[in-house]
Design a protein around this motif. Sequence first.
Motif, PDB file in Angstrom:
ATOM      1  N   ILE A 160       0.850  -1.187   0.000  1.00 55.37           N
ATOM      2  CA  ILE A 160       0.000   0.000   0.000  1.00 55.37           C
ATOM      3  C   ILE A 160       0.886   1.237   0.000  1.00 55.37           C
ATOM      4  CG2 ILE A 160      -2.126  -0.972   0.946  1.00 55.37           C
ATOM      5  CD1 ILE A 160      -1.363  -0.007   3.659  1.00 55.37           C
ATOM      6  N   LEU A 161       0.452   2.244  -0.745  1.00 54.81           N
ATOM      7  CA  LEU A 161       1.161   3.510  -0.835  1.00 54.81           C
ATOM      8  C   LEU A 161       0.488   4.498   0.102  1.00 54.81           C
ATOM      9  CD1 LEU A 161       3.291   5.362  -2.169  1.00 54.81           C
ATOM     10  CD2 LEU A 161       1.566   5.888  -3.914  1.00 54.81           C
ATOM     11  N   VAL A 162       1.278   5.032   1.046  1.00 57.01           N
ATOM     12  CA  VAL A 162       0.757   5.992   2.013  1.00 57.01           C
ATOM     13  C   VAL A 162       1.693   7.197   2.076  1.00 57.01           C
ATOM     14  CG1 VAL A 162      -0.347   4.187   3.397  1.00 57.01           C
ATOM     15  CG2 VAL A 162       1.936   4.977   4.018  1.00 57.01           C
ATOM     16  N   GLU A 163       1.179   8.286   2.620  1.00 57.11           N
ATOM     17  CA  GLU A 163       1.980   9.489   2.823  1.00 57.11           C
ATOM     18  C   GLU A 163       1.619  10.064   4.175  1.00 57.11           C
ATOM     19  OE1 GLU A 163       2.689  12.718  -0.360  1.00 57.11           O
ATOM     20  OE2 GLU A 163       1.155  13.565   0.959  1.00 57.11           O
ATOM     21  N   ILE A 164       2.635  10.566   4.898  1.00 59.62           N
ATOM     22  CA  ILE A 164       2.375  11.200   6.192  1.00 59.62           C
ATOM     23  C   ILE A 164       2.852  12.645   6.159  1.00 59.62           C
ATOM     24  CG2 ILE A 164       2.365   9.082   7.566  1.00 59.62           C
ATOM     25  CD1 ILE A 164       5.262   9.658   8.377  1.00 59.62           C
ATOM     26  N   GLU A 165       2.145  13.467   6.935  1.00 59.03           N
ATOM     27  CA  GLU A 165       2.491  14.892   7.053  1.00 59.03           C
ATOM     28  C   GLU A 165       2.080  15.361   8.439  1.00 59.03           C
ATOM     29  OE1 GLU A 165       0.611  19.035   5.469  1.00 59.03           O
ATOM     30  OE2 GLU A 165       0.866  17.463   3.959  1.00 59.03           O
ATOM     31  N   TRP A 166       2.992  16.035   9.130  1.00 58.38           N
ATOM     32  CA  TRP A 166       2.748  16.540  10.478  1.00 58.38           C
ATOM     33  C   TRP A 166       1.993  17.855  10.421  1.00 58.38           C
ATOM     34  CZ3 TRP A 166       3.003  14.407  15.074  1.00 58.38           C
ATOM     35  CH2 TRP A 166       2.878  15.217  16.195  1.00 58.38           C
ATOM     36  N   VAL A 167       1.064  18.052  11.365  1.00 58.16           N
ATOM     37  CA  VAL A 167       0.339  19.309  11.496  1.00 58.16           C
ATOM     38  C   VAL A 167       0.525  19.810  12.926  1.00 58.16           C
ATOM     39  CG1 VAL A 167      -1.914  20.448  11.382  1.00 58.16           C
ATOM     40  CG2 VAL A 167      -1.403  18.544   9.829  1.00 58.16           C
ATOM     41  N   ASP A 168       1.221  20.949  13.065  1.00 57.19           N
ATOM     42  CA  ASP A 168       1.350  21.570  14.386  1.00 57.19           C
ATOM     43  C   ASP A 168       0.011  22.189  14.750  1.00 57.19           C
ATOM     44  OD1 ASP A 168       4.078  21.123  15.147  1.00 57.19           O
ATOM     45  OD2 ASP A 168       4.666  22.530  13.567  1.00 57.19           O
ATOM     46  N   VAL A 169      -0.363  22.076  16.027  1.00 55.33           N
ATOM     47  CA  VAL A 169      -1.619  22.627  16.497  1.00 55.33           C
ATOM     48  C   VAL A 169      -1.312  23.594  17.642  1.00 55.33           C
ATOM     49  CG1 VAL A 169      -3.877  22.094  17.498  1.00 55.33           C
ATOM     50  CG2 VAL A 169      -2.840  20.514  15.867  1.00 55.33           C
ATOM     51  N   VAL A 170      -1.884  24.802  17.577  1.00 50.62           N
ATOM     52  CA  VAL A 170      -1.670  25.806  18.613  1.00 50.62           C
ATOM     53  C   VAL A 170      -2.066  25.222  19.967  1.00 50.62           C
ATOM     54  CG1 VAL A 170      -2.380  28.086  19.446  1.00 50.62           C
ATOM     55  CG2 VAL A 170      -2.047  27.696  17.006  1.00 50.62           C
ATOM     56  N   GLY A 171      -1.198  25.358  20.948  1.00 47.53           N
ATOM     57  CA  GLY A 171      -1.487  24.852  22.293  1.00 47.53           C
ATOM     58  C   GLY A 171      -0.940  23.461  22.539  1.00 47.53           C
ATOM     59  N   CYS A 172      -0.445  22.798  21.510  1.00 48.93           N
ATOM     60  CA  CYS A 172       0.137  21.468  21.654  1.00 48.93           C
ATOM     61  C   CYS A 172       1.655  21.573  21.787  1.00 48.93           C
ATOM     62  CB  CYS A 172      -0.201  20.573  20.452  1.00 48.93           C
ATOM     63  SG  CYS A 172      -1.939  20.144  20.350  1.00 48.93           S
ATOM     64  N   LYS A 173       2.260  20.541  22.335  1.00 43.64           N
ATOM     65  CA  LYS A 173       3.701  20.544  22.570  1.00 43.64           C
ATOM     66  C   LYS A 173       4.526  20.602  21.297  1.00 43.64           C
ATOM     67  CE  LYS A 173       3.808  17.851  26.847  1.00 43.64           C
ATOM     68  NZ  LYS A 173       4.363  16.641  27.450  1.00 43.64           N
ATOM     69  N   GLY A 174       4.090  19.915  20.258  1.00 38.71           N
ATOM     70  CA  GLY A 174       4.872  19.841  19.031  1.00 38.71           C
ATOM     71  C   GLY A 174       5.973  18.817  19.138  1.00 38.71           C
ATOM     72  N   LEU A 175       6.862  18.809  18.156  1.00 44.48           N
ATOM     73  CA  LEU A 175       7.907  17.775  18.083  1.00 44.48           C
ATOM     74  C   LEU A 175       9.287  18.269  18.478  1.00 44.48           C
ATOM     75  CD1 LEU A 175       6.929  16.115  14.692  1.00 44.48           C
ATOM     76  CD2 LEU A 175       6.534  15.229  16.987  1.00 44.48           C
ATOM     77  N   SER A 176       9.448  19.548  18.734  1.00 43.22           N
ATOM     78  CA  SER A 176      10.799  20.101  18.932  1.00 43.22           C
ATOM     79  C   SER A 176      11.552  19.453  20.103  1.00 43.22           C
ATOM     80  CB  SER A 176      10.737  21.616  19.103  1.00 43.22           C
ATOM     81  OG  SER A 176       9.913  21.942  20.194  1.00 43.22           O
ATOM     82  N   GLU A 177      10.857  19.110  21.174  1.00 45.93           N
ATOM     83  CA  GLU A 177      11.557  18.574  22.346  1.00 45.93           C
ATOM     84  C   GLU A 177      11.339  17.076  22.567  1.00 45.93           C
ATOM     85  OE1 GLU A 177      10.732  21.020  25.767  1.00 45.93           O
ATOM     86  OE2 GLU A 177      10.783  22.821  24.534  1.00 45.93           O
ATOM     87  N   VAL A 178      10.776  16.404  21.571  1.00 44.63           N
ATOM     88  CA  VAL A 178      10.509  14.968  21.691  1.00 44.63           C
ATOM     89  C   VAL A 178      11.819  14.202  21.597  1.00 44.63           C
ATOM     90  CG1 VAL A 178       9.452  12.991  20.529  1.00 44.63           C
ATOM     91  CG2 VAL A 178       8.174  15.110  20.772  1.00 44.63           C
ATOM     92  N   GLU A 179      12.027  13.261  22.519  1.00 50.25           N
ATOM     93  CA  GLU A 179      13.210  12.396  22.467  1.00 50.25           C
ATOM     94  C   GLU A 179      12.833  11.084  21.806  1.00 50.25           C
ATOM     95  OE1 GLU A 179      15.761  11.954  25.799  1.00 50.25           O
ATOM     96  OE2 GLU A 179      15.191  13.916  26.596  1.00 50.25           O
ATOM     97  N   LEU A 180      13.722  10.648  20.905  1.00 53.18           N
ATOM     98  CA  LEU A 180      13.445   9.405  20.175  1.00 53.18           C
ATOM     99  C   LEU A 180      14.178   8.233  20.777  1.00 53.18           C
ATOM    100  CD1 LEU A 180      13.534  10.826  16.559  1.00 53.18           C
ATOM    101  CD2 LEU A 180      11.567  10.284  17.937  1.00 53.18           C
TER     102      LEU A 180
END
Length: 180
Positions: A160-180
């Motif tokens: 299956i062919l899929v595509e992902i895209e992140w959407v930042d939402v006002v008031g949410c933490k976001g990805l900047s400080e996420v540790e992998l």
Amino acid sequence: MMANSCVSMDNNNILGLLKLRIKRGVNLAIRDARTSDPYVVVNMGDQKLKTRVVKNNCNPDWNEELTLSVKDVKTPIHLTVYDKDTFSVDDKMGGAEIDLKPYVQCKQMGLGKLPNGCSLKRIQPDRTNYLAEESSCIWQNGKIVQEMFLRLRNVESGEILVEIEWVDVVGCKGLSEVEL
């Protein structure tokens, strides 16, 4: 509604939203007489979404966009393809997983404006992922998208062919400080 969505969700620690585009299936397994009636079920944590059924087609075009709220980028996205049956339980036609970590690494680069189509990272298929071929995180219209062909497992054939895209939402933490 979007502005307060992360705050008003009982502090569920939503990081943001992920647009998941289920584009198409290729060479899916035959589960009826000569064809199948496939649809995709998407699970991430306690969320469950599904595409529409495409009748009599082992190479369906869904072109559907589903949106998931992401609490933990380490939680994989499970995709299961089914054949819709009228008088019996729907048949499984294989499954795959999306690992968000390579995509998140691209988002965390904090890149500014780049030329459309610029590749930021290439992810190779291996035994630890479901990729059928190399996948790239690409800068497209001011956003990072990753398109990938996922090889279905536990079935004789199908991708299956899929595509992902992140959407930042006002008031949410976001990805900047996420540790992998």
